[in-house]
Design a protein around this motif. Structure first.
Motif, PDB file in Angstrom:
ATOM      1  N   ARG A   1       1.155  -1.180  -0.249  1.00  0.00           N
ATOM      2  CA  ARG A   1      -0.243  -0.040  -0.009  1.00  0.00           C
ATOM      3  C   ARG A   1       1.167   1.275  -0.474  1.00  0.00           C
ATOM      4  N   SER A   2       1.930   0.779   0.883  1.00  0.00           N
ATOM      5  CA  SER A   2       3.196   2.195   0.730  1.00  0.00           C
ATOM      6  C   SER A   2       3.474   2.534  -0.207  1.00  0.00           C
TER       7      SER A   2
ATOM      8  N   SER B   1       8.105  15.032  13.289  1.00  0.00           N
ATOM      9  CA  SER B   1       6.869  15.775  13.811  1.00  0.00           C
ATOM     10  C   SER B   1       6.591  16.973  13.344  1.00  0.00           C
TER      11      SER B   1
ATOM     12  N   PRO C   1       8.096  19.589  10.904  1.00  0.00           N
ATOM     13  CA  PRO C   1       8.444  19.574   9.973  1.00  0.00           C
ATOM     14  C   PRO C   1       8.649  20.766   8.768  1.00  0.00           C
TER      15      PRO C   1
ATOM     16  N   THR D   1      10.365   6.213   2.371  1.00  0.00           N
ATOM     17  CA  THR D   1       9.949   5.744   1.219  1.00  0.00           C
ATOM     18  C   THR D   1      10.436   5.877   0.323  1.00  0.00           C
TER      19      THR D   1
ATOM     20  N   LEU E   1       3.998  25.848   4.519  1.00  0.00           N
ATOM     21  CA  LEU E   1       3.640  24.488   4.594  1.00  0.00           C
ATOM     22  C   LEU E   1       2.594  23.448   3.892  1.00  0.00           C
ATOM     23  N   LYS E   2       1.913  23.980   3.887  1.00  0.00           N
ATOM     24  CA  LYS E   2       0.479  24.089   3.659  1.00  0.00           C
ATOM     25  C   LYS E   2       0.780  23.348   2.162  1.00  0.00           C
TER      26      LYS E   2
ATOM     27  N   LEU F   1       1.782  19.356   3.827  1.00  0.00           N
ATOM     28  CA  LEU F   1       0.573  19.707   4.155  1.00  0.00           C
ATOM     29  C   LEU F   1      -0.238  18.906   3.501  1.00  0.00           C
TER      30      LEU F   1
ATOM     31  N   LEU G   1      -0.169  15.694   2.404  1.00  0.00           N
ATOM     32  CA  LEU G   1      -0.333  14.127   3.473  1.00  0.00           C
ATOM     33  C   LEU G   1      -1.694  14.291   3.726  1.00  0.00           C
ATOM     34  N   SER G   2      -2.703  15.549   3.828  1.00  0.00           N
ATOM     35  CA  SER G   2      -3.714  14.915   4.466  1.00  0.00           C
ATOM     36  C   SER G   2      -4.298  13.592   2.856  1.00  0.00           C
TER      37      SER G   2
ATOM     38  N   ARG H   1      -2.983  10.271   4.224  1.00  0.00           N
ATOM     39  CA  ARG H   1      -3.225   9.866   5.128  1.00  0.00           C
ATOM     40  C   ARG H   1      -4.789   8.917   4.844  1.00  0.00           C
TER      41      ARG H   1
ATOM     42  N   PRO I   1      -9.319  18.163   7.052  1.00  0.00           N
ATOM     43  CA  PRO I   1      -7.881  17.960   7.567  1.00  0.00           C
ATOM     44  C   PRO I   1      -7.869  17.127   9.004  1.00  0.00           C
TER      45      PRO I   1
ATOM     46  N   TYR J   1       4.224   7.376  11.326  1.00  0.00           N
ATOM     47  CA  TYR J   1       4.661   8.246   9.174  1.00  0.00           C
ATOM     48  C   TYR J   1       3.464   8.258   9.331  1.00  0.00           C
ATOM     49  N   GLU J   2       3.338   9.382   8.187  1.00  0.00           N
ATOM     50  CA  GLU J   2       2.175  10.516   7.748  1.00  0.00           C
ATOM     51  C   GLU J   2       1.723  11.226   8.933  1.00  0.00           C
ATOM     52  N   GLY J   3       2.435  11.234  10.111  1.00  0.00           N
ATOM     53  CA  GLY J   3       2.202  11.705  11.586  1.00  0.00           C
ATOM     54  C   GLY J   3       1.713  10.560  12.566  1.00  0.00           C
TER      55      GLY J   3
HETATM   56  P1  TGC Z   1      -0.054  24.955  10.767  1.00  0.00           P
HETATM   57  O1  TGC Z   1       0.607  26.220  11.290  1.00  0.00           O
HETATM   58  O2  TGC Z   1      -0.856  23.960  11.429  1.00  0.00           O
HETATM   59  O3  TGC Z   1      -0.340  24.831   9.336  1.00  0.00           O
HETATM   60  C1  TGC Z   1       0.443  25.695   8.495  1.00  0.00           C
HETATM   61  C2  TGC Z   1      -0.744  25.422   6.863  1.00  0.00           C
HETATM   62  O4  TGC Z   1      -0.950  24.623   6.679  1.00  0.00           O
HETATM   63  C3  TGC Z   1      -2.285  24.638   6.707  1.00  0.00           C
HETATM   64  N1  TGC Z   1      -2.960  23.087   6.655  1.00  0.00           N
HETATM   65  C4  TGC Z   1      -2.971  21.994   6.006  1.00  0.00           C
HETATM   66  N2  TGC Z   1      -3.308  22.317   5.181  1.00  0.00           N
HETATM   67  C5  TGC Z   1      -3.882  20.747   3.994  1.00  0.00           C
HETATM   68  N3  TGC Z   1      -3.701  19.458   5.316  1.00  0.00           N
HETATM   69  C6  TGC Z   1      -3.831  19.503   6.209  1.00  0.00           C
HETATM   70  N4  TGC Z   1      -3.224  18.627   7.008  1.00  0.00           N
HETATM   71  C7  TGC Z   1      -3.314  20.947   6.789  1.00  0.00           C
HETATM   72  N5  TGC Z   1      -2.031  20.668   8.225  1.00  0.00           N
HETATM   73  C8  TGC Z   1      -2.659  22.390   8.192  1.00  0.00           C
HETATM   74  C9  TGC Z   1      -2.444  25.491   7.133  1.00  0.00           C
HETATM   75  O5  TGC Z   1      -4.064  25.615   8.075  1.00  0.00           O
HETATM   76  C10 TGC Z   1      -1.409  26.406   7.263  1.00  0.00           C
HETATM   77  O6  TGC Z   1      -1.803  27.094   6.219  1.00  0.00           O
HETATM   78  P2  TGC Z   1      -1.863  28.499   6.561  1.00  0.00           P
HETATM   79  O7  TGC Z   1      -2.472  28.803   4.993  1.00  0.00           O
HETATM   80  O8  TGC Z   1      -2.553  29.071   7.541  1.00  0.00           O
HETATM   81  O9  TGC Z   1      -0.661  28.562   6.126  1.00  0.00           O
HETATM   82  O10 TGC Z   1       1.685  24.349  10.856  1.00  0.00           O
HETATM   83  P3  TGC Z   1       2.223  23.620  12.039  1.00  0.00           P
HETATM   84  O11 TGC Z   1       3.223  23.741  12.165  1.00  0.00           O
HETATM   85  O12 TGC Z   1       2.297  24.116  13.589  1.00  0.00           O
HETATM   86  O13 TGC Z   1       2.244  22.409  12.289  1.00  0.00           O
HETATM   87  C11 TGC Z   1       0.733  20.956  12.684  1.00  0.00           C
HETATM   88  C12 TGC Z   1       1.971  19.965  11.971  1.00  0.00           C
HETATM   89  C13 TGC Z   1       2.160  19.440  13.481  1.00  0.00           C
HETATM   90  C14 TGC Z   1       0.442  19.039  12.131  1.00  0.00           C
HETATM   91  C15 TGC Z   1       2.203  19.271  11.863  1.00  0.00           C
HETATM   92  O14 TGC Z   1       3.711  19.969  10.821  1.00  0.00           O
HETATM   93  C16 TGC Z   1       2.064  18.087  10.928  1.00  0.00           C
HETATM   94  O15 TGC Z   1       0.992  17.395  10.791  1.00  0.00           O
HETATM   95  N6  TGC Z   1       3.146  17.082  11.037  1.00  0.00           N
HETATM   96  C17 TGC Z   1       3.398  15.885  10.897  1.00  0.00           C
HETATM   97  C18 TGC Z   1       4.036  15.800   9.941  1.00  0.00           C
HETATM   98  C19 TGC Z   1       4.133  14.225   9.394  1.00  0.00           C
HETATM   99  O16 TGC Z   1       3.169  14.225   9.011  1.00  0.00           O
HETATM  100  N7  TGC Z   1       5.180  13.874   8.467  1.00  0.00           N
HETATM  101  C20 TGC Z   1       4.803  12.896   7.464  1.00  0.00           C
HETATM  102  C21 TGC Z   1       5.778  12.633   6.862  1.00  0.00           C
HETATM  103  S1  TGC Z   1       5.886  12.071   5.546  1.00  0.00           S
HETATM  104  C22 TGC Z   1       5.014  10.631   5.332  1.00  0.00           C
HETATM  105  O17 TGC Z   1       4.988  10.106   6.275  1.00  0.00           O
HETATM  106  C23 TGC Z   1       5.205   9.864   4.048  1.00  0.00           C
HETATM  107  S2  TGC Z   1       5.084   7.554   4.842  1.00  0.00           S
HETATM  108  C24 TGC Z   1       4.881   7.336   3.228  1.00  0.00           C
HETATM  109  C25 TGC Z   1       4.007   5.663   3.154  1.00  0.00           C
HETATM  110  O18 TGC Z   1       5.723   5.025   2.857  1.00  0.00           O
HETATM  111  O19 TGC Z   1       2.726   5.413   3.178  1.00  0.00           O
END
Ligand code: TGC
Ligand code: FAD
Length: 400
Positions: free
Chosen positions: A105-106, A153, A155, A179, A248-249, A252, A255-256, A259, A329, A378-380
């Motif tokens: 799936r990944s 967590s 980024p 990956t 960052l959007k 992210l 990721l939505s 996820r 999200p 992963y993916e949060g």
């Molecule tokens: P924050 O201030 O909350 O948001 C920044 C901007 O992004 C927007 N936003 C989103 N947009 C779309 N989808 C989402 N899920 C969104 N979440 C936030 C938000 O509205 C804002 O927009 P703007 O216009 O105001 O600039 O950002 P923050 O720095 O406070 O971070 C929030 C946090 C901690 C939730 C975020 O950084 C996070 O989700 N961290 C987890 C990191 C993560 O999931 N990494 C995954 C890496 S990729 C991966 O793992 C692939 S595995 C692949 C596989 O093998 O399947």
């Protein structure tokens, strides 16, 4: 030396588990696609997956087959080779692939949601036509670089950066836990520009100063390859950068999409474990009766199917909202967190029902359980998604 992937002769005894008649909510097309992916998984994935996991080998030959099946970018526009299908179809495909293995799936989620999606949403016409059809067919493989060694967590604090140098940018930094990076032809990479804004770009294998070493020693997702991305003064032509997205959007939003797919995918792993445990409980005799007759076994099985059913209803509703462009999200976070967690608990309980046999590769639970430890992270991570829900319901942000 190339490792030989062994095929097993075990037949796939899986039966569908649809306790609340959710099939009635699906279209004929949904069911037809589900059945074709399920049959493909039975024929091409299940006979080799235990061997792949044991040998830590990614079955790369499956990419082109997944392309033919329509599993790479199912909801990406058909104009560029994607499936042009709805979000529920995308979810169902992820569910069926993850019944086979989270690593399979990944392969599809990274290609479709983390590489094809940003190119199709943020890329130039040239980027779209250069990359999307080849990614959709599995001719080339992509990866997605967001996480860094010191920024997982969070980024938004990334340090990978680009500096303007005329018709190109100079890229420096490193990404971790990526990956497919060692086998990828292209990488969608997120880096900060000189104004500290996050930008996305496509990096091609072979660019000078770019390397992608493999991460060894994983006990989880062993049929999937994970690596780093290292950039040492890589010259990236400006035409490789996504023009209209910054912040960052950008990452992210990808990721939505991924996820969402995982929230469906985890149900596939859970159903596989439940199915194996149910069958075993009817066949295994202890104290003169099938172990399924004991109340404690029934409690485990009843709770498993209850959680699977709740998870199925959750993603069906989420998929309906996604089709209307209304899935938030935070709703996606809740579904990813819940469904991966219940799948992991179900894998553990199903392993228990199998007693000692449960730790062998004769049955799928141990492999699913180890895989799901990654999927939980992963993916949060599990806790990050909880805090996203906490933020959404209280209006108070635990991250800042
Ligand atoms: P924050 O201030 O909350 O948001 C920044 C901007 O992004 C927007 N936003 C989103 N947009 C779309 N989808 C989402 N899920 C969104 N979440 C936030 C938000 O509205 C804002 O927009 P703007 O216009 O105001 O600039 O950002 P923050 O720095 O406070 O971070 C929030 C946090 C901690 C939730 C975020 O950084 C996070 O989700 N961290 C987890 C990191 C993560 O999931 N990494 C995954 C890496 S990729 C991966 O793992 C692939 S595995 C692949 C596989 O093998 O399947
Ligand atoms: P950390 O962020 O260091 O977290 C460690 C622990 O601290 C966790 O339990 C976490 O929940 C907790 N924690 C962190 N912050 C908080 C907080 N504010 N409050 C409470 N607890 C907190 N990334 C990519 O970019 N692309 C990929 O293709 C990719 N593939 C992956 C494949 C595998 C096999 C794995 C294991 C990871 C992959 N990742 C990928 C990275 C993955 O997204 C990160 O591992 C994940 O986001 C967590 O980051 P971290 O490992 O640095 O943990």
């Amino acid at each position: 030396m190339e490792k030989v992937i062994h095929r097993s002769n075990k037949s796939d005894l899986f039966k569908n588990h649809d306790y609340f008649g959710i099939d009635d909510l699906l279209t004929e097309e949904h069911k037809m696609i589900r059945d074709s992916v399920r049959t493909w998984v039975s024929k091409e994935v299940l006979p080799i997956i235990e061997s792949c996991a044991e040998q830590n080998e990614c079955p790369l030959h499956l990419y082109k087959q997944m392309g033919e099946l329509g599993a790479l970018g199912p909801s990406i526009s058909a104009e560029y080779g994607g499936g042009g299908m709805d979000e529920i179809t995308y979810g169902i495909i992820m569910q069926e692939l993850e019944r086979g293995d989270s690593g399979i799936r990944s392969m599809a989620s990274v290609q479709g949601s983390l590489v094809m999606f940003p190119i199709s949403k943020y890329g130039t016409e040239k980027q779209k036509s250069d990359y999307l059809p080849k990614l959709a067919s599995g001719e080339i493989i992509g990866c997605f670089g967001l996480t860094e060694p010191d920024h997982g967590s969070n980024p938004g604090e990334m340090v990978t950066n680009i500096k303007d140098d005329g018709d190109a940018y100079i890229l420096n930094g490193a990404k971790m836990w990526i990956t497919n990076s060692p086998i990828a032809d292209i990488a969608v990479v997120w880096a900060k520009d000189e104004t500290n804004r996050i930008r996305g770009m496509v990096i091609e294998k072979g660019m000078k100063g770019f390397s992608a070493p493999k991460i060894e020693g994983k006990w989880s997702l062993r049929a999937s390859i994970t690596g780093e991305l290292v950039f040492e003064d890589v010259r990236v032509p400006k035409e490789n950068v996504f023009p209209d997205i910054s912040g960052l959007k950008g990452p992210l939003s990808c990721l939505s999409k991924a996820r969402y797919g995982i929230s469906w995918g985890a149900i596939g792993a859970a159903m596989d474990c439940y199915d194996a445990a149910l069958r075993y409980s009817q066949e295994r005799i202890q104290f003169g009766r099938p172990i399924g007759q004991f109340q404690l076994t029934q409690k485990k099985l009843a709770e498993m199917i209850t959680e699977i059913t709740k998870a199925q209803l959750l993603v069906w509703r989420l998929g309906t909202l996604a089709n209307q462009g209304k899935a938030t999200p935070a709703q996606i976070s809740m579904a990813k967190r819940n469904n991966v967690w219940i799948a992991l608990q179900i894998a553990r309980e199903a392993r228990q029902i199998h007693g000692g046999m449960g730790i062998t590769s004769e049955y799928p639970m141990m492999r699913h359980m180890m895989n799901l430890e990654t999927v939980l992270t992963y993916e949060g991570t599990h806790d990050v998604h909880l805090l996203i829900t906490g933020h959404d319901v209280t209006g108070l942000n635990a991250f800042s």
